[in-house]
Scaffold this motif. Structure first.
Motif, PDB file in Angstrom:
ATOM      1  N   VAL A  92      28.131  95.627  49.597  1.00 28.30           N
ATOM      2  CA  VAL A  92      29.322  95.385  50.796  1.00 28.30           C
ATOM      3  C   VAL A  92      28.422  95.579  52.132  1.00 28.30           C
ATOM      4  CG1 VAL A  92      29.823  97.848  50.941  1.00 28.30           C
ATOM      5  CG2 VAL A  92      31.476  96.163  51.360  1.00 28.30           C
ATOM      6  N   VAL A  93      27.490  96.537  52.294  1.00 30.59           N
ATOM      7  CA  VAL A  93      26.714  96.523  53.572  1.00 30.59           C
ATOM      8  C   VAL A  93      26.126  95.177  53.677  1.00 30.59           C
ATOM      9  CG1 VAL A  93      25.006  97.864  54.850  1.00 30.59           C
ATOM     10  CG2 VAL A  93      26.722  99.107  53.671  1.00 30.59           C
TER      11      VAL A  93
ATOM     12  N   ILE B 173      24.110 107.068  50.330  1.00 33.84           N
ATOM     13  CA  ILE B 173      24.174 106.603  51.876  1.00 33.84           C
ATOM     14  C   ILE B 173      23.069 106.658  52.391  1.00 33.84           C
ATOM     15  CG2 ILE B 173      25.366 107.250  53.645  1.00 33.84           C
ATOM     16  CD1 ILE B 173      27.938 108.393  52.138  1.00 33.84           C
TER      17      ILE B 173
ATOM     18  N   LEU C  44      29.379 106.563  57.282  1.00 32.82           N
ATOM     19  CA  LEU C  44      29.766 106.548  55.930  1.00 32.82           C
ATOM     20  C   LEU C  44      29.527 108.097  55.330  1.00 32.82           C
ATOM     21  CD1 LEU C  44      27.496 103.577  54.446  1.00 32.82           C
ATOM     22  CD2 LEU C  44      29.853 103.687  54.796  1.00 32.82           C
TER      23      LEU C  44
ATOM     24  N   VAL D  16      20.881 103.696  51.467  1.00 30.23           N
ATOM     25  CA  VAL D  16      21.260 102.324  51.703  1.00 30.23           C
ATOM     26  C   VAL D  16      20.959 102.257  53.399  1.00 30.23           C
ATOM     27  CG1 VAL D  16      23.399 101.289  52.356  1.00 30.23           C
ATOM     28  CG2 VAL D  16      23.112 101.902  50.252  1.00 30.23           C
TER      29      VAL D  16
ATOM     30  N   SER E 207      28.976  98.732  58.378  1.00 33.06           N
ATOM     31  CA  SER E 207      29.955  99.912  57.701  1.00 33.06           C
ATOM     32  C   SER E 207      31.267  99.826  58.188  1.00 33.06           C
ATOM     33  CB  SER E 207      29.404 101.377  58.270  1.00 33.06           C
ATOM     34  OG  SER E 207      29.228 101.227  59.749  1.00 33.06           O
TER      35      SER E 207
ATOM     36  N   THR F  47      34.741 101.784  49.562  1.00 33.28           N
ATOM     37  CA  THR F  47      33.888 102.101  48.624  1.00 33.28           C
ATOM     38  C   THR F  47      33.423 103.466  48.617  1.00 33.28           C
ATOM     39  OG1 THR F  47      33.066  99.734  48.732  1.00 33.28           O
ATOM     40  CG2 THR F  47      31.808 101.450  47.304  1.00 33.28           C
ATOM     41  N   THR F  48      32.976 104.058  49.697  1.00 30.25           N
ATOM     42  CA  THR F  48      32.581 105.604  49.619  1.00 30.25           C
ATOM     43  C   THR F  48      33.678 106.412  49.601  1.00 30.25           C
ATOM     44  OG1 THR F  48      31.119 104.926  51.379  1.00 30.25           O
ATOM     45  CG2 THR F  48      31.555 107.168  51.386  1.00 30.25           C
TER      46      THR F  48
ATOM     47  N   LEU G  99      27.536  99.502  47.251  1.00 30.23           N
ATOM     48  CA  LEU G  99      27.370  99.951  48.667  1.00 30.23           C
ATOM     49  C   LEU G  99      26.617  99.025  49.381  1.00 30.23           C
ATOM     50  CD1 LEU G  99      28.844 101.826  50.431  1.00 30.23           C
ATOM     51  CD2 LEU G  99      27.139 103.420  50.266  1.00 30.23           C
TER      52      LEU G  99
ATOM     53  N   ALA H 150      32.818  99.290  52.993  1.00 25.69           N
ATOM     54  CA  ALA H 150      31.986 100.177  52.797  1.00 25.69           C
ATOM     55  C   ALA H 150      32.652 101.626  52.860  1.00 25.69           C
ATOM     56  CB  ALA H 150      30.777 100.056  53.910  1.00 25.69           C
TER      57      ALA H 150
END
Length: 214
Positions: A17-18, A153, A54, A156, A125, A132-133, A14, A129
């Motif tokens: 990707v963020v 979350i 997220l 991040v 996001s 993935t979440t 995460l 993201a």
């Protein structure tokens, strides 16, 4: 419920990707003519928005998939392909266009507030993201599981806030080359995680593959 290694993988994935480090040049360019107090407010609102997007994905992502009749295995494969595209783009330190088109970037300079759009959505996001979440949220149904994913979350989002608040100092210290190196390393992690997504999704869609390639 996922094991501890998978929660660590979620944190790394995460965060990759963020990519709060990669967003620093865009943040600086979009806020260059704004007073420090407004830049600070923009950073806070952006980080809060990332957390909200997220958290909504964590709580409502799977019901939304069920509503549209989308199975999680298919979503794993499609999400993995999307994340892989982002990872490959990050490996060349050129992930702006996949997150944000040139037209959207040009429009951003004319906005009064850029905290939510485009910074939080889609730059930080975005679909990668969110995918993935949702995939990791499906790893368990217990309260403990959701609290742990929620903690990831939140972690991040705090790192996003810290990166944006310290953006000028980080940019001066690391330089463009340093930030590109970090982006490439995150892209490598992201591509590896995407392969895991795709492999697991294909194994669930086509169980015969698991028998052939155990």
């Amino acid at each position: 419920m996922l094991n501890w290694n998978e929660y660590l993988q979620l944190l790394v994935g995460l965060l990759s990707v963020v990519n709060p480090i990669g967003i620093i040049p865009t943040f600086i360019s979009l806020t260059t003519n704004r007073p420090p107090q407004e830049r600070r407010h923009t950073a806070i609102v952006c980080a809060f928005s990332v957390a909200m997007v997220l958290f909504i994905s964590l709580l409502a992502g799977e019901p939304i998939l069920h509503f549209f009749g989308i199975g999680l295995p298919a979503f794993r494969v499609s999400g993995g392909l999307l994340v892989m595209m982002m990872g490959i783009s990050m490996l060349s330190a050129n992930n702006d266009n996949i997150r944000h088109t040139p037209e959207e970037k040009a429009e951003s300079y004319e906005k009064d507030s850029i905290a939510i759009v485009p910074l939080a959505i889609p730059l930080l996001s975005g679909p990668g993201a969110i995918s993935t979440t949702i995939v990791y949220a499906h790893g368990g149904q217990s309260l403990e599981h959701f609290l742990l994913v929620g903690s990831v979350i939140l972690s991040v989002s705090v790192l996003v806030l810290a990166a944006l608040l310290a953006a000028p100092k980080i940019a001066d210290a690391m330089g463009r080359t340093g930030m590109n190196v970090v982006t490439r390393v995150m892209g490598l992690f992201l591509t590896s995680i995407a392969v895991e997504f795709i492999a697991k999704g294909l194994g669930e869609l086509f169980p015969v593959l698991v028998k052939i390639f155990p």
